[in-house]
Design a protein around this motif. Structure first.
Motif, PDB file in Angstrom:
ATOM      1  N   UNK A  40       0.571-113.226 -24.166  1.00 60.37           N
ATOM      2  CA  UNK A  40       0.280-114.209 -25.194  1.00 60.37           C
ATOM      3  C   UNK A  40      -0.247-113.529 -26.444  1.00 60.37           C
ATOM      4  N   UNK A  41      -0.641-114.337 -27.407  1.00 61.22           N
ATOM      5  CA  UNK A  41      -1.098-113.812 -28.690  1.00 61.22           C
ATOM      6  C   UNK A  41      -2.298-112.893 -28.494  1.00 61.22           C
ATOM      7  N   UNK A  42      -2.185-111.622 -28.891  1.00 63.11           N
ATOM      8  CA  UNK A  42      -3.346-110.725 -28.748  1.00 63.11           C
ATOM      9  C   UNK A  42      -4.517-111.213 -29.596  1.00 63.11           C
ATOM     10  N   UNK A  43      -5.707-110.792 -29.221  1.00 63.29           N
ATOM     11  CA  UNK A  43      -6.885-111.126 -30.006  1.00 63.29           C
ATOM     12  C   UNK A  43      -6.793-110.507 -31.400  1.00 63.29           C
ATOM     13  N   UNK A  44      -7.474-111.116 -32.330  1.00 62.86           N
ATOM     14  CA  UNK A  44      -7.645-110.488 -33.640  1.00 62.86           C
ATOM     15  C   UNK A  44      -8.645-109.340 -33.494  1.00 62.86           C
ATOM     16  N   UNK A  45      -8.652-108.442 -34.475  1.00 57.49           N
ATOM     17  CA  UNK A  45      -9.642-107.365 -34.419  1.00 57.49           C
ATOM     18  C   UNK A  45     -11.050-107.910 -34.613  1.00 57.49           C
TER      19      UNK A  45
END
Length: 586
Positions: free
Chosen positions: A147-152
């Motif tokens: 799924x969508x990776x985390x933001x930094x």
């Protein structure tokens, strides 16, 4: 407010006091530092100049600052486990803190923060002795979900969260980051690599170990010098920014060998040991000290196989091996399975715990505690536990806090108490509301209990009790939508809105089964179905409104009520449909 005694006795491994307090003048615990720990006195991020606990520097000449109100003596104690500490708070205003590494000192300072109460211009500390050591040397998070990776920004917040909860490891392994898996040969774009370097620095600043993970198993050619050069270049880039911890992930691939790979190595277990050993040899040539873990393709199960035999016999002894338990989502990880798999792999095992990850249930939030983990797992060859969170980072914190309790002191871990403490920390004044919402969103992969209040009301078709339940749900959600935690509302918003849609569906079900609100569901005389309250059309409209959401509460409250009265039937794992065909035919 001073930390309650019940929580002190649970949070710290060994806690002793006799009910006395150290009371000091001032709004801060101002510590005069004396150190036998090292020749440097820098303690790092746990202390801030304007925080509740500060170090008073000795000055030579000039104007003195506010005087110290306590003495803090640091000691090096080699017999303590890494990250462990000993803390003694005496009646005479002396605090002694011992540790075997800097992270242990940090956790000791954090313990002072938790114990300190400031009231009426005075600092209050329990006169106490604490001996606090972890059950597992490696404790943390692996960003290893689909799924969508985390933001930094989320990753940096995760690092800070871990540091504040006695976790020491962040593993960078987002499945849908193309440069981690699909494009593993390609270097990261400059801007992405710069953000990874920033994340590594954030880990360093908070004494959290950063692990770079790479997953080349889908198309790596084992005889290709170019492929191994690409792999080494990827690792070299990470070494250049100070990374010393790595993981090779061979999970979720077709591990039957074919073509030249088959001709060269024949068996996948032998092949994966070969690749991991080559990576180990390369890292050993570049770094004086490093860590390498590998995730085998057979990362779940508890029985022996030829693949595990090859790993056991061929993999370098220093390489750690992941597993997830007897299944991908293991409801229990008990002593026998843990001991058996440690024997089958013949290496130090690291538990990759798929909690609270929801990538197999994108329509769900999982907000309950970790359950079913052996209290003495660390005595079965397991030296690490890393949790795989949800795409929704903020919502993951509730379960991860309970995981942190287990990782630190598995022998004393109590799921329900940890859940209570975690929800209180997360939600503050909205603790009761948040706990009710959490109880609507239990982890269906790992836990089949829960929803008892709803089940009993549905089974007895108790309309009054269901009315109370749904009014309470509506009130809870309304208050959570007004909460000032914007990150939580952004992540949980679809589930909060879906809860309100469930309330409206229940009201339509209620009117239908009681015959209140007018309408008989048989049309309005023009051949058009009436949408009046109590009609089949109203019920359809509310049902379609629920189905339009891509998310659902685990409790499925309105659909369960509709099913009890024969107005809906369950279809598959998570779906329902209305059952009005007989009425429509009439």
């Amino acid at each position: 407010m001073v930390m309650p005694l019940r929580e002190r006795q649970y949070y710290f491994r060994d806690y002793y006091d006799q009910g006395e307090e150290l009371i000091l003048e001032g709004q801060q615990l101002r510590c005069k530092l004396s150190s036998k720990f090292s020749m440097t006195q820098k303690l790092g991020s746990p202390l801030a100049e304007d925080g509740p606990v500060v170090i008073v520097e000795e000055t030579e000449g000039g104007e003195p600052g506010q005087p110290a109100n306590v003495t803090l003596e640091l000691e090096y104690e080699a017999t303590l486990k890494p990250d462990g500490y000993r803390l003694d708070i005496s009646k005479d205003g002396k605090i002694t803190m011992a540790a075997s590494n800097k992270r242990g000192l940090r956790y000791g300072i954090d313990a002072l923060h938790r114990l300190l109460g400031i009231e009426d211009g005075k600092c209050r500390l329990p006169v106490a002795a604490i001996h606090d050591e972890p059950s597992f040397p490696v404790r943390g998070i692996i960003e290893g979900f689909y799924g969508t990776p985390w933001s930094f920004e989320d990753r940096k917040d995760a690092v800070q969260y871990m540091a504040a909860h006695r976790m020491n490891t962040f593993m960078y392994a987002p499945k849908d980051d193309p440069y981690h898996r699909e494009l593993w040969r390609e270097p990261y774009p400059e801007d992405t690599f710069a953000r990874i370097a920033e994340l590594k620095q954030e880990c360093d600043d908070h004494l959290v170990d950063f692990y770079y993970c790479i997953s080349p198993g889908n198309d790596l050619q084992f005889r290709s010098s170019a492929d191994f050069a690409s792999l080494e270049n990827k690792l070299a880039a990470m070494i250049s920014i100070g990374v010393r911890h790595f993981a090779l992930l061979m999970d979720d691939i077709d591990y039957e060998l074919s073509g030249d790979n088959f001709h060269y190595l024949e068996r996948s277990g032998l092949a994966h040991a070969y690749v991991a050993n080559r990576v180990f040899t390369y890292l050993n040539s570049q770094l004086p000290e490093f860590t390498l873990a590998m995730c085998p393709s057979e990362y779940w199960s508890y029985w022996d196989t030829g693949y595990k035999r090859d790993i056991r016999e061929q993999l370098h002894a220093s390489i750690k091996v992941f597993w997830t338990g007897y299944s991908v989502f293991a409801p229990q990880i008990g002593s026998r399975h843990a001991q058996d798999n440690h024997r089958h792999y013949g290496h130090e095992l690291w538990l990759w715990d798929n909690i609270p990850v929801n990538d197999a249930d994108y329509d769900r939030l999982f907000l309950d505690p970790v359950r079913g983990r052996y209290s003495q797992l660390g005595r079965t060859g397991h030296q690490a536990v890393v949790a795989n969170p949800m795409v929704q980072w903020e919502c993951s914190k509730i379960t991860l806090n309970t995981m942190a309790h287990y990782m630190w002191n598995s022998e004393r871990y109590m799921p329900e108490l940890s859940w209570e403490l975690s929800v209180r920390e997360f939600a503050g004044a909205l603790e009761e509301e948040m706990m009710f919402f959490c109880r609507q969103n239990l982890n269906s992969q790992l836990y089949s209990g829960g929803y008892e209040e709803l089940k009993e009301a549905v089974q007895s078709k108790d309309i009054d009790r269901l009315d109370v339940y749904f009014k309470h749900l509506e009130s809870i959600v309304s208050r959570l939508l007004q909460w000032d935690n914007s990150k939580f509302k952004a992540e949980a918003g679809p589930w909060l809105d879906r809860a309100l849609a469930d309330v409206e569906l229940w009201r339509a079900v209620r009117r239908k089964v009681t015959g209140t609100g007018g309408g008989n569901g048989n049309g309005d005389g023009d051949g058009k179905e009436s949408a009046e309250p109590g009609s089949s059309a109203e019920l359809r409209r509310r049902a379609e409104a629920c189905q339009a959401f891509k998310v659902r509460l685990g409790s499925d409250p309105a659909w369960r009520a509709a099913e009890a009265w024969g107005l809906a039937v369950r279809e598959g794992k998570s779906g329902y449909r209305l059952a009005l065909e007989a009425e429509d035919a009439g």
